[in-house]
Design a protein around this motif. Structure first.
Motif, PDB file in Angstrom:
ATOM      1  N   GLY B   8     -13.988 120.340  54.199  1.00 59.08           N
ATOM      2  CA  GLY B   8     -15.182 120.354  53.370  1.00 59.08           C
ATOM      3  C   GLY B   8     -14.898 120.427  51.876  1.00 59.08           C
ATOM      4  N   ALA B   9     -15.975 120.271  51.127  1.00 58.86           N
ATOM      5  CA  ALA B   9     -15.885 120.241  49.678  1.00 58.86           C
ATOM      6  C   ALA B   9     -15.283 121.531  49.121  1.00 58.86           C
ATOM      7  N   GLU B  10     -14.589 121.390  47.997  1.00 58.00           N
ATOM      8  CA  GLU B  10     -13.922 122.506  47.342  1.00 58.00           C
ATOM      9  C   GLU B  10     -14.339 122.571  45.874  1.00 58.00           C
ATOM     10  N   VAL B  11     -14.500 123.781  45.386  1.00 63.70           N
ATOM     11  CA  VAL B  11     -14.705 124.014  43.954  1.00 63.70           C
ATOM     12  C   VAL B  11     -13.616 124.977  43.509  1.00 63.70           C
ATOM     13  N   LYS B  12     -12.834 124.562  42.538  1.00 67.18           N
ATOM     14  CA  LYS B  12     -11.692 125.368  42.110  1.00 67.18           C
ATOM     15  C   LYS B  12     -11.683 125.503  40.582  1.00 67.18           C
ATOM     16  N   LYS B  13     -11.150 126.640  40.147  1.00 72.73           N
ATOM     17  CA  LYS B  13     -10.923 126.818  38.716  1.00 72.73           C
ATOM     18  C   LYS B  13      -9.596 126.155  38.352  1.00 72.73           C
ATOM     19  N   PRO B  14      -9.463 125.687  37.133  1.00 76.21           N
ATOM     20  CA  PRO B  14      -8.193 125.083  36.707  1.00 76.21           C
ATOM     21  C   PRO B  14      -7.022 126.008  36.984  1.00 76.21           C
ATOM     22  N   GLY B  15      -5.962 125.464  37.573  1.00 75.56           N
ATOM     23  CA  GLY B  15      -4.764 126.240  37.852  1.00 75.56           C
ATOM     24  C   GLY B  15      -4.690 126.786  39.263  1.00 75.56           C
ATOM     25  N   ALA B  16      -5.809 126.859  39.969  1.00 73.60           N
ATOM     26  CA  ALA B  16      -5.810 127.356  41.350  1.00 73.60           C
ATOM     27  C   ALA B  16      -5.615 126.178  42.293  1.00 73.60           C
ATOM     28  N   SER B  17      -4.550 126.192  43.062  1.00 70.74           N
ATOM     29  CA  SER B  17      -4.239 125.024  43.886  1.00 70.74           C
ATOM     30  C   SER B  17      -5.338 124.757  44.911  1.00 70.74           C
ATOM     31  N   VAL B  18      -5.430 123.505  45.336  1.00 65.22           N
ATOM     32  CA  VAL B  18      -6.425 123.098  46.319  1.00 65.22           C
ATOM     33  C   VAL B  18      -5.726 122.282  47.400  1.00 65.22           C
ATOM     34  N   PRO B  41     -15.131 110.432  39.616  1.00 66.94           N
ATOM     35  CA  PRO B  41     -16.544 110.052  39.500  1.00 66.94           C
ATOM     36  C   PRO B  41     -16.744 108.754  38.712  1.00 66.94           C
ATOM     37  N   GLY B  42     -17.403 107.785  39.340  1.00 65.96           N
ATOM     38  CA  GLY B  42     -17.693 106.516  38.693  1.00 65.96           C
ATOM     39  C   GLY B  42     -16.504 105.598  38.495  1.00 65.96           C
ATOM     40  N   GLN B  43     -15.379 105.964  39.075  1.00 65.03           N
ATOM     41  CA  GLN B  43     -14.153 105.182  38.888  1.00 65.03           C
ATOM     42  C   GLN B  43     -13.726 104.475  40.169  1.00 65.03           C
ATOM     43  N   THR B  91     -10.815 116.271  39.325  1.00 58.57           N
ATOM     44  CA  THR B  91     -12.117 116.237  39.997  1.00 58.57           C
ATOM     45  C   THR B  91     -12.331 114.833  40.544  1.00 58.57           C
ATOM     46  N   ALA B  92     -12.507 114.758  41.869  1.00 59.63           N
ATOM     47  CA  ALA B  92     -12.561 113.447  42.519  1.00 59.63           C
ATOM     48  C   ALA B  92     -12.931 113.619  43.987  1.00 59.63           C
ATOM     49  N   THR B 113     -14.807 116.078  48.555  1.00 61.67           N
ATOM     50  CA  THR B 113     -15.072 116.229  47.125  1.00 61.67           C
ATOM     51  C   THR B 113     -14.385 117.485  46.602  1.00 61.67           C
ATOM     52  N   VAL B 114     -13.561 117.307  45.588  1.00 61.13           N
ATOM     53  CA  VAL B 114     -12.897 118.431  44.929  1.00 61.13           C
ATOM     54  C   VAL B 114     -13.391 118.484  43.485  1.00 61.13           C
ATOM     55  N   THR B 115     -13.928 119.627  43.115  1.00 60.96           N
ATOM     56  CA  THR B 115     -14.418 119.822  41.758  1.00 60.96           C
ATOM     57  C   THR B 115     -13.566 120.896  41.091  1.00 60.96           C
TER      58      THR B 115
END
Lengths: 108, 118
Positions: B8-18, B41-43, B91-92, B113-115
Motif C-alpha cells: 500500500g501507499a507510503e508517506v515518508k519524511k525525507p531521509g526515512a527509508s521506504v 507525478p505528471g511524468q 515522490t512517485a 504511491t510513495v510520497t
C-alpha cells in the motif's frame, strides 16, 4: 545508455481517424522494441513487442513496424478507449532498459 | 492468472527509508525476471532496475545505483524495492513488472504511491 525519443509529445486526433506515433532510438535496438498504453491512474499495458507482434487481447487496429532505430505505432481507426499515453521501450541493451518520454493521444 | 500485488501507499519524511513489496502469483516465480519502474507525478516511465529471482543478481539503472536496493524472497514469491534516504524528488508511483530474459514487460502490478514530504 540508449536514448529513446518519441514524437510528437501530444497528438490531437478525431475518433475514427488513423494515426501514427513515432519512436527513435539513439542506436540500433534491432527489433527489441515494445509499445505500452497507459491510461490515467492505471499501470501500463503491453500492446506490441518485437516491434510488430500484438500482445494477447490487443485489437487488430493496433500495428507496429520498424527496426534498427526507427519505429512506428499505427492505430487504424481511433476508438474512444484509445485516448491515452503511449510509450515505446527498448530491451535490446539488456539488462539496461529505457523508455521514450511518451506521446499523449488526445481527442480533437 | 498471473498477478502482481503491491504493498500500500507510503508517506515518508525525507531521509526515512521506504520499502515497497510486490508479491507474484499464478506462475513459477523463478522463471521470470522482475523490473521496477517509477513514474513521478505528471511524468513518464523511468526504468529503475531488474532482479533475477533465481540468482538474486541485480542490475540497476545508473541513476539509482547506491540509492535503491532490490531483494527477493523466493519462499513467498515476493520482491522488494527499498529507497534509502528518499528526497522529495522520489515522490512517485512505483511499479513492479515481470518479463522474460532479454524481453519486454508483460505483466504489471497496479503501482504503489510513495510520497516524500516533510
Amino acid at each position: 545508455e540508449i536514448v529513446m525519443t518519441q514524437s510528437p509529445a501530444t497528438l490531437s486526433v478525431s475518433p475514427g481517424e488513423r494515426t501514427t506515433l513515432s519512436c527513435r532510438a539513439s542506436q540500433s535496438v534491432s527489433s527489441s522494441l515494445a509499445w505500452y498504453q497507459q491510461k490515467p491512474g492505471q499501470a501500463p499495458r503491453l500492446l506490441i513487442y518485437g516491434a510488430s507482434t500484438r500482445a494477447t487481447g490487443v485489437p487488430a487496429r493496433f500495428s507496429g513496424s520498424g527496426s534498427g532505430t526507427e519505429f512506428t505505432l499505427t492505430i487504424s481507426s481511433l476508438q474512444s478507449e484509445d485516448f491515452a499515453v503511449y510509450y515505446c521501450q527498448q530491451y535490446n541493451n539488456w539488462p539496461q532498459y529505457s523508455f521514450g518520454q511518451g506521446t499523449k493521444l488526445e481527442i480533437k | 492468472q498471473v498477478q502482481l500485488v503491491q504493498s500500500g501507499a507510503e508517506v515518508k519524511k525525507p531521509g526515512a527509508s521506504v520499502k515497497v513489496s510486490c508479491k507474484a502469483s499464478g506462475y513459477t516465480f523463478t522463471n521470470y525476471y522482475m523490473h521496477w519502474v517509477r513514474q513521478a507525478p505528471g511524468q513518464g516511465l523511468e526504468w529503475m532496475g531488474i532482479i533475477n529471482p533465481t540468482s538474486g543478481s541485480i542490475t540497476y539503472a545508473q541513476k539509482f545505483q547506491g540509492r535503491v536496493t532490490m531483494t527477493r524472497d523466493t519462499s513467498t514469491s515476493t520482491v522488494y524495492m527499498e529507497v534509502s534516504s528518499p528526497r522529495s524528488e522520489d515522490t512517485a508511483v512505483y511499479f513492479c513488472a515481470t518479463g522474460g530474459p532479454k524481453s519486454y514487460m508483460d505483466v504489471w502490478g497496479k503501482g504503489t504511491t510513495v510520497t516524500v514530504s516533510s
